[in-house]
Design a protein around this motif. Structure first.
Motif, PDB file in Angstrom:
ATOM      1  N   GLU A 383       0.906  -1.467  -0.038  1.00  0.00           N
ATOM      2  CA  GLU A 383      -0.071   0.082   0.017  1.00  0.00           C
ATOM      3  C   GLU A 383       0.824   1.274   0.067  1.00  0.00           C
ATOM      4  N   ASP A 384       2.084   1.051   0.801  1.00  0.00           N
ATOM      5  CA  ASP A 384       2.828   2.220   0.805  1.00  0.00           C
ATOM      6  C   ASP A 384       3.432   2.790  -0.763  1.00  0.00           C
ATOM      7  N   LEU A 385       3.855   1.885  -1.549  1.00  0.00           N
ATOM      8  CA  LEU A 385       4.575   1.702  -2.735  1.00  0.00           C
ATOM      9  C   LEU A 385       3.197   2.326  -3.618  1.00  0.00           C
ATOM     10  N   VAL A 386       1.780   1.847  -3.454  1.00  0.00           N
ATOM     11  CA  VAL A 386       1.021   2.523  -4.140  1.00  0.00           C
ATOM     12  C   VAL A 386       0.402   3.882  -4.236  1.00  0.00           C
ATOM     13  N   ALA A 393       9.598  -0.689  -3.680  1.00  0.00           N
ATOM     14  CA  ALA A 393       9.071  -1.164  -2.300  1.00  0.00           C
ATOM     15  C   ALA A 393      10.172  -0.627  -1.117  1.00  0.00           C
ATOM     16  N   ALA A 394       9.741   0.039  -0.358  1.00  0.00           N
ATOM     17  CA  ALA A 394      10.739   0.592   0.770  1.00  0.00           C
ATOM     18  C   ALA A 394      10.366  -0.574   1.906  1.00  0.00           C
ATOM     19  N   SER A 395      10.609  -2.012   1.640  1.00  0.00           N
ATOM     20  CA  SER A 395      10.173  -2.848   2.678  1.00  0.00           C
ATOM     21  C   SER A 395      11.098  -2.910   3.808  1.00  0.00           C
ATOM     22  N   ALA A 396      12.268  -2.900   3.919  1.00  0.00           N
ATOM     23  CA  ALA A 396      13.136  -2.933   5.014  1.00  0.00           C
ATOM     24  C   ALA A 396      13.118  -1.528   5.968  1.00  0.00           C
TER      25      ALA A 396
END
Length: 509
Positions: A383-386, A393-396
């Motif tokens: 959702e943050d990416l969208v 994607a800033a997953s870490a």
């Protein structure tokens, strides 16, 4: 015989060796969670002010070190213009493994620092907590990062997670043995037990990381050459100018507008608090609610089940998540926690068998919920990416920010628990008998007889009202979380659309 055993170990699947790293963490961390408060209060006689100062400093450090160490570890990868070109290189895996080979043994040594008095109790408490959590954070960061570096497909990552849960369950067996040797009056046997656990962890980290390093160094050289060629082609064909990097302030501003993230970290903060409350006060509940009515072996069994069952239950909960979705399963676990607590409150503290079941099941379901929440964080990454239309994607970073907000729950648990017990019963676990210099909460003969019913009732109310309050607050916040059902499907679809036009990464090739 030795050569045959060595050959068998070398032929173990990568998933098994990766999962075994969870074993060498859990055999130490479960014992730490269970006994560190009782050790400093009952054995080292730490005073209340030093305890609160240590926990407050630990609260701050425990929250900051996840994003800090994550940045220090991965900032070199963030500086590349093509994020996908570097991260899949085997050098990254070797970097993680070498970090684990160094930090794993140091983590085991920091664990030993708790069980020998080598400084003033207040100073030792502060230094031990910060040092232990630093090495634990480094181990967790690199171990979790390997999950993305070693596997790409969902099937392979599920296999890695399966072995992590399996080995974590095996590691929880240390709790069974710890209860048998735990004696506050004679600490020698427990210290020897902790030394043996630490030696097993050191040897395990060294062998596992060495095996994985050899596997990638000896079996991946040809693949490295191929990936190097692909990276050169990838870089040469990439003519798009680099994206403007956002600052930390801009990223925090974006998170502050991420509604589901805010509701999730609020709920997860309560969950982390409840998990560590159960761990820290388990010995207290056993002593004052059940010690006169159950044997030592039964107490050891309850303790071990409460640590092992969550890892085994996680396999069943994952199957439920595939069928009903993570949101519905987590909500159901909150309702179950609330219902069991109300039933226990109505039954009272004299129902011994029901009390045993409740104490064990309360921890099992609470820990089981914690293990599902990483799946929710991955949805928040999507959702943050969208929402912010990121190229990657800033997953870490998002995992680090979740830890930044929720980890204070580890420190709040012993502070709030001891305060509630003192406020309700007037009993201070830090108060010592001036004649014997022994913590008055521990030996039953030291407390006046008229205080025992009040203390027992206070422990019972603490046992049932904390999960009731946590469940109500979590149900309130979870009802506001909207990333499920159709919205989640829409976010997944939009993420796929956003990534379709990007150049292929080496992993994908």
């Amino acid at each position: 015989m030795g050569l045959r055993l060595g050959a068998c170990i070398f032929r173990l699947p990568t998933a098994v060796i990766y999962g075994s790293l969870s074993l060498f963490v859990s055999i130490l961390h479960n014992v730490f969670l269970l006994y560190y408060v009782d050790t400093f209060v009952s054995v080292y006689k730490i005073d209340k002010l030093s305890f609160w100062i240590g926990e407050t400093v630990f609260l701050i450090w425990n929250s900051l070190n996840d994003p800090l160490f994550g940045w220090l570890s991965d900032r070199v990868f963030l500086s590349t213009q093509q994020p996908g070109a570097e991260i899949s290189s085997p050098e990254v895996v070797l970097k993680r493994l070498k970090a684990l080979s160094h930090n794993g043994p140091l983590f085991a040594i920091s664990f030993l620092a708790f069980w020998v008095a080598w400084a003033h109790p207040g100073l030792q408490f502060l230094l031990c907590l910060c040092m232990y959590d630093s090495f634990l954070t480094m181990v967790d960061l690199h171990h979790n990062a390997l999950l993305a570096d070693l596997a790409v497909s969902a099937k392979d990552r599920t296999s890695l997670n399966f072995y992590c849960s399996l080995f974590s369950a095996i590691g929880s067996l240390s709790v069974f043995m710890s209860y048998a040797v735990w004696n506050k009056e004679d600490f020698f046997s427990f210290r020897i037990f902790c030394v043996l656990l630490a030696l097993c962890s050191i040897v395990g980290f060294t062998l596992s990381t060495k095996l994985l390093c050899q596997r990638f160094e000896s079996g991946g050289k040809a693949k490295w050459d191929q990936e190097s060629t692909l990276k050169e082609l990838y870089i040469e064909n990439q003519s798009v100018p680099p994206e403007k990097r956002i600052t930390l302030a801009e990223y925090l501003q974006q998170l502050s507008r991420h509604r589901n993230f805010l509701w999730f970290v609020g709920m997860n903060l309560i969950q982390v608090f409840h998990c560590h409350f159960n761990s820290n006060f388990f010995p207290l509940f056993l002593e004052h609610l059940l010690s006169d009515q159950i044997s030592v072996s039964t107490g050891s069994f309850l303790l071990g089940v409460s640590y092992i069952a969550p890892h085994l239950n996680n396999l069943y909960f994952l199957s439920l998540c595939r069928r009903y979705g993570v949101y519905a399963v987590v909500r159901g676990l909150f309702f179950l926690k609330l219902a069991l607590s109300i039933v226990m409150l109505l039954a009272g503290p004299d129902q011994v068998y029901l009390l045993c079941i409740f104490i064990a099941s309360n921890r099992v379901f609470t820990e089981g919920t914690c293990k599902l929440l990483n799946l929710v964080v991955t949805d928040l990454v999507d959702e943050d990416l969208v929402l912010n239309r990121r190229k990657q994607a800033a997953s870490a970073l998002l995992f680090g920010m979740v830890a930044l907000v929720t980890k204070p729950g580890q420190t709040f648990a012993p502070l709030i628990g001891t305060w509630l017990l003192c406020a309700y019963t007037g009993h201070d676990i830090f108060q010592r008998n001036p004649l014997s210099n022994v913590v008055s909460a521990q030996p039953k003969l030291e407390s006046p007889a008229f205080l025992e019913p009040t203390l027992r009732q206070g422990c019972f109310y603490l046992l049932v009202f904390v999960p009731i309050t946590c469940a109500l607050l979590q149900l309130l916040s979870w009802s506001q979380f909207s990333l499920h059902g159709k919205r989640l499907q829409m976010v997944k679809a939009q993420r796929q659309n956003l990534t379709q036009g990007q150049a292929p990464e080496v992993k994908t090739i």
